[in-house]
Design a protein around this motif. Sequence first.
Motif, mmCIF file in Angstrom:
data_model
loop_
_atom_site.group_PDB
_atom_site.id
_atom_site.type_symbol
_atom_site.label_atom_id
_atom_site.label_comp_id
_atom_site.label_asym_id
_atom_site.label_seq_id
_atom_site.Cartn_x
_atom_site.Cartn_y
_atom_site.Cartn_z
ATOM 1 N N ALA A 1 0.831 -1.211 0.000
ATOM 2 C CA ALA A 1 0.000 0.000 0.000
ATOM 3 C C ALA A 1 0.862 1.257 0.000
ATOM 4 C CB ALA A 1 -0.915 -0.011 1.221
ATOM 5 N N ALA A 2 0.526 2.206 -0.862
ATOM 6 C CA ALA A 2 1.198 3.505 -0.859
ATOM 7 C C ALA A 2 0.699 4.305 0.346
ATOM 8 C CB ALA A 2 0.876 4.232 -2.158
ATOM 9 N N ASP A 3 1.362 5.410 0.649
ATOM 10 C CA ASP A 3 0.950 6.268 1.775
ATOM 11 C C ASP A 3 -0.522 6.632 1.648
ATOM 12 O OD1 ASP A 3 3.343 6.253 2.961
ATOM 13 O OD2 ASP A 3 3.906 8.317 2.422
ATOM 14 N N GLY A 4 -1.275 6.468 2.736
ATOM 15 C CA GLY A 4 -2.686 6.870 2.732
ATOM 16 C C GLY A 4 -3.632 5.826 2.175
ATOM 17 N N VAL A 5 -3.090 4.738 1.673
ATOM 18 C CA VAL A 5 -3.936 3.664 1.127
ATOM 19 C C VAL A 5 -4.135 2.614 2.223
ATOM 20 C CG1 VAL A 5 -4.114 1.862 -0.644
ATOM 21 C CG2 VAL A 5 -3.096 4.083 -1.214
ATOM 22 N N VAL A 6 -5.391 2.207 2.442
ATOM 23 C CA VAL A 6 -5.714 1.250 3.512
ATOM 24 C C VAL A 6 -5.682 -0.172 2.949
ATOM 25 C CG1 VAL A 6 -7.457 0.532 5.205
ATOM 26 C CG2 VAL A 6 -7.199 2.966 4.610
ATOM 27 N N THR A 7 -4.924 -1.042 3.606
ATOM 28 C CA THR A 7 -4.867 -2.443 3.157
ATOM 29 C C THR A 7 -6.000 -3.253 3.786
ATOM 30 O OG1 THR A 7 -2.470 -2.357 2.944
ATOM 31 C CG2 THR A 7 -3.452 -4.542 3.123
#
Length: 235
Positions: free
Chosen positions: A204-210
């Motif tokens: 996940a990139a920054d700010g993306v919720v897994t």
Amino acid sequence: MSSHVVVIAVDGPSGSGKSSVSKAVAARLRLAYLDTGAMYRAATLWCVGRGTDLADGPAVAHAVRVMPLDMGLDPAAPTVHLDGRDVAEAIRTTEVSTAVSAVATNLDVRAELRRRQRAIIEAEAAAGGFSDGRGIVAEGRDITTVVAPDADTRVLLTASEAARLRRRSLEVHGAADDSAVEATRDQVLRRDRDDATVSQFQVAADGVVTVDSSDLDFEQTVDAVLAVVGQTAGA
Ligand SMILES: Nc1ncnc2c1ncn2[C@@H]1O[C@H](COP(=O)(O)OP(=O)(O)OP(=O)(O)O)[C@@H](O)[C@H]1O
Ligand SMILES: Nc1ccn([C@H]2C[C@H](O)[C@@H](COP(=O)(O)O)O2)c(=O)n1
């Protein structure tokens, strides 16, 4: 009532459940649904149908620029039309699944399809507000990071390699024994390896919720994504 327009972006590897889960989330929230993988598949079918050599990058890019593609966004019945022809089934053949990465790793093709994807998302977002059930769920490999990095909700949907192979094997062969799983390996793992050379969808990139669905059933996964939407988009 909020008039905020919602854009939900979902990425993930092959077999993680992006398409089926995104479709269900869009249906539950009465939003439009965009399957960007179907656009790369349609581009592949278009090139093959014109006799374009998939190894000839400039020729493939030219063919895709002039491709007459229409995406239907109803999550209950998403459609894909190429030059007026319904290709929803034709883009799911093993031939297309095997060849699609050759087209999806062409950077000029990506630029063209991203331009079209952004135009579709912007048009949907401009159409209304979330409280009216408007907005869009778009899924693929680079939606959270490149196509719609400003989306209200950004989810990376993952699942273990074993779970993804089992799901795809059940879907394609109706079984998940060793030989059925082996037969899906190329469509899942080799394709991910190739696709990962041009997109970042494994971490996940920054700010993306897994959301890890390895130990969740389908409904639990849909609920998990809806919970993230509730926390991030004020649903
Ligand atoms: N949480 C889950 N538990 C069990 N099966 C699931 C789950 N999520 C999805 N599935 C099933 O797994 C299969 C693959 O899902 P889907 O096609 O949505 O994956 P995908 O990530 O879009 O794959 P691809 O990128 O290769 O098209 C489908 O048969 C779907 O019903
Ligand atoms: N945003 C996207 C969406 C899809 N792709 C590639 C990756 C796959 O090999 C192919 C088909 O996708 P699928 O239908 O299996 O989800 O398209 C991509 O590179 N970027």
